[in-house]
Write an enzyme that holds these catalytic residues in place. Structure first.
Site, PDB file in Angstrom:
ATOM      1  N   LYS A 233      37.643 -38.790  78.633  1.00 14.29           N
ATOM      2  CA  LYS A 233      37.050 -39.248  77.464  1.00 14.29           C
ATOM      3  C   LYS A 233      37.990 -39.124  76.757  1.00 14.29           C
ATOM      4  O   LYS A 233      39.381 -38.903  76.639  1.00 14.29           O
ATOM      5  CB  LYS A 233      36.204 -38.741  77.446  1.00 14.29           C
ATOM      6  CG  LYS A 233      34.788 -38.389  78.256  1.00 14.29           C
ATOM      7  CD  LYS A 233      33.548 -39.906  78.379  1.00 14.29           C
ATOM      8  CE  LYS A 233      33.142 -39.883  79.459  1.00 14.29           C
ATOM      9  NZ  LYS A 233      33.272 -40.075  80.612  1.00 14.29           N
TER      10      LYS A 233
HETATM   11  C1  LIG Z   1      27.562 -41.341  78.643  1.00 18.11           C
HETATM   12  C2  LIG Z   1      27.768 -40.910  79.710  1.00 18.11           C
HETATM   13  N1  LIG Z   1      27.423 -39.813  79.583  1.00 18.11           N
HETATM   14  C3  LIG Z   1      27.429 -38.143  79.821  1.00 18.11           C
HETATM   15  C4  LIG Z   1      28.582 -38.208  80.662  1.00 18.11           C
HETATM   16  C5  LIG Z   1      28.564 -37.091  81.187  1.00 18.11           C
HETATM   17  O1  LIG Z   1      29.612 -36.448  81.221  1.00 18.11           O
HETATM   18  P1  LIG Z   1      30.008 -34.437  81.744  1.00 18.11           P
HETATM   19  O2  LIG Z   1      30.877 -35.642  83.285  1.00 18.11           O
HETATM   20  O3  LIG Z   1      30.801 -34.097  80.155  1.00 18.11           O
HETATM   21  O4  LIG Z   1      29.020 -34.248  82.533  1.00 18.11           O
HETATM   22  C6  LIG Z   1      29.074 -39.313  80.891  1.00 18.11           C
HETATM   23  C7  LIG Z   1      29.658 -39.368  82.014  1.00 18.11           C
HETATM   24  O5  LIG Z   1      31.625 -39.305  81.818  1.00 18.11           O
HETATM   25  C8  LIG Z   1      29.301 -40.760  80.597  1.00 18.11           C
HETATM   26  O6  LIG Z   1      29.860 -41.304  80.713  1.00 18.11           O
END
Ligand SMILES: Cc1ncc(COP(=O)(O)O)c(C=O)c1O
Length: 423
Positions: A233
């Site tokens: 990210k």
């Molecule tokens: C659009 C989106 N939402 C939520 C998430 C979930 O993130 P996390 O890995 O921090 O749970 C991701 C993960 O890449 C994502 O791409």
């Protein structure tokens, strides 16, 4: 992706929301981490013009000051949630113009807690976009509610609000839109719609920390907002996520929900009325997050430079659909650069990705169509229901984009795409 999946992608980190292929090996999960491959198993039919050093799909920038800071936390003996979590939350709150923020072990945890905070459960429906990461459908289902999938715009990939309107019913309780890099959901329309129908909104802002809407940062406006600090990210805390709340009352409830559901009683004992999860972020991670938040403007500026270069150098007349072109002062952040291969291209997406892989360039897929996953189909969806989502799921390719890249790296990707696409 779930935390217990094996690492994917060319970064030292798992891939987050994208299925990622190492530049020197097959899709992750089948490649051995760190294993160098001199001869690719990828087909060479599209020509191998020399690969150069592997170009990672994502690569977090962790500086020496952060590493020293983490060592200090480790030496301090206070390694789980403590003062650095408080500092990270305070920094994020300032970033969100004073709204209370609570950090957790992932954005997935933040979405789960947000749904619990809204009291959503069995018998409820939550409308979400099928062009997103598995998190949204999984957490809706996990809390006992029914996901109602709608389509997205083909270029911005944001949720189609007209379809949201048409799928609302008496059981609808919330909307979960995912904001896309380069172009946010129309927040005036989204929140106006939600207010008119008395619905909660949980903005999935995993990809867009740092984006602005009418000059204000994502997280500063709206209802509940979630961020991800996965290494792919815009900024990272290794794993981690955050939930932006409306007020202190909600934030205190999140404190309970993210830590077993434990409430402290006046007599010093504890009670649980709701089976909460265990999502508190350790101080080690928060220490990294504090440093990363300070460097976020630099990361975003570099990502934007690279995207501008992609628009300058990506071959024209290929029939590929590119993301929305950045405009001066548009305030958008760029976590990913996703192209859509033309249907007419006489080449499968796999062949295209293999050809980039054989040149040492890692790619990803963001995202599969949620309504066509085995879980999504359980709710009665089938191919043809959401055409834009399905077209993207079949033809999208995410090209490398991260703050550790140079414009020369972008040129290399663009030259490789031109060769492969015959331009
Ligand atoms: C659009 C989106 N939402 C939520 C998430 C979930 O993130 P996390 O890995 O921090 O749970 C991701 C993960 O890449 C994502 O791409």
């Amino acid at each position: 992706m779930s935390a217990d999946e094996p690492p994917r992608g060319a970064s030292s980190a798992p891939a987050g929301g994208s299925e990622v292929r190492k530049p020197d090996g097959p899709p992750q999960g089948r490649a051995r981490e760190g294993e160098a491959r001199t001869s690719s198993t990828a087909p060479r039919a599209w020509g191998d013009h020399g690969s150069g050093p592997p170009l990672k799909f994502a690569s977090p920038l962790i500086d020496e000051a952060t590493i020293a800071g983490v060592a200090d936390v480790l030496r301090s003996g206070q390694i789980t949630s403590g003062p650095w979590v408080a500092r990270f939350e305070a920094g994020l709150s300032t970033f969100c113009e004073g709204r209370p923020v609570r950090v957790m072990t992932s954005a997935t945890a933040a979405v789960e807690v947000a749904l619990q905070l809204c009291g959503i459960g069995a018998g409820d429906e939550v409308i979400t976009c099928a062009q997103s990461f598995f998190t949204v459908q999984n957490m809706i289902v996990k809390c006992g509610a029914t996901p109602v999938f709608v389509d997205c715009d083909l270029v911005t990939r944001n949720i189609d609000l007209a379809q949201v309107s048409s799928r609302m019913g008496p059981r609808t309780r919330a909307i979960i839109p995912t904001h896309w890099p380069g172009s946010l959901v129309d927040m005036d329309a989204l929140h106006g719609l939600a207010r008119r129908h008395g619905l909660r909104v949980i903005e999935d802002a995993a990809l867009v920390i740092g984006s602005r809407y009418r000059g204000r940062p994502v997280g500063a406006i709206g209802d509940l907002v979630t961020f991800s600090f996965h290494p792919n990210k815009n900024m990272t805390s290794i794993e981690g996520g955050a939930l932006v709340c409306n007020d202190e009352r909600e934030a205190r409830r999140v404190d309970v929900l993210r830590f077993h559901g434990i409430e402290r009683l006046p007599d010093g004992t504890r009670d649980v009325a709701f089976p909460g999860g265990k999502f508190n972020l350790p101080d080690v991670n928060a220490r990294i997050g504090v440093e990363q938040l300070a460097r976020l403007p630099d990361f975003l500026a570099q990502r934007r430079n690279l995207v501008l270069r992609y628009f300058e150098r990506f071959p024209t007349n290929t029939g590929c659909v590119l993301p929305p072109r950045p405009a001066e002062g548009d305030g958008q952040s760029w976590n990913m650069f996703c192209i859509l291969l033309p249907d007419a291209l006489p080449m499968s997406r796999k062949a295209f990705r293999d050809a980039l892989e054989s040149r040492g360039i890692a790619t990803g897929v963001s995202y599969e169509a949620l309504h066509l996953s085995t879980l999504g189909r359980r709710y009665g969806y089938q191919r043809g229901d959401l055409p834009n989502t399905e077209r993207i799921a079949e033809r999208t390719v995410t090209l490398p984009l991260h703050a550790a890249m140079s414009v020369d790296d972008v040129d290399r990707v663009c030259d490789a795409c031109a060769q492969i696409l015959g331009r």
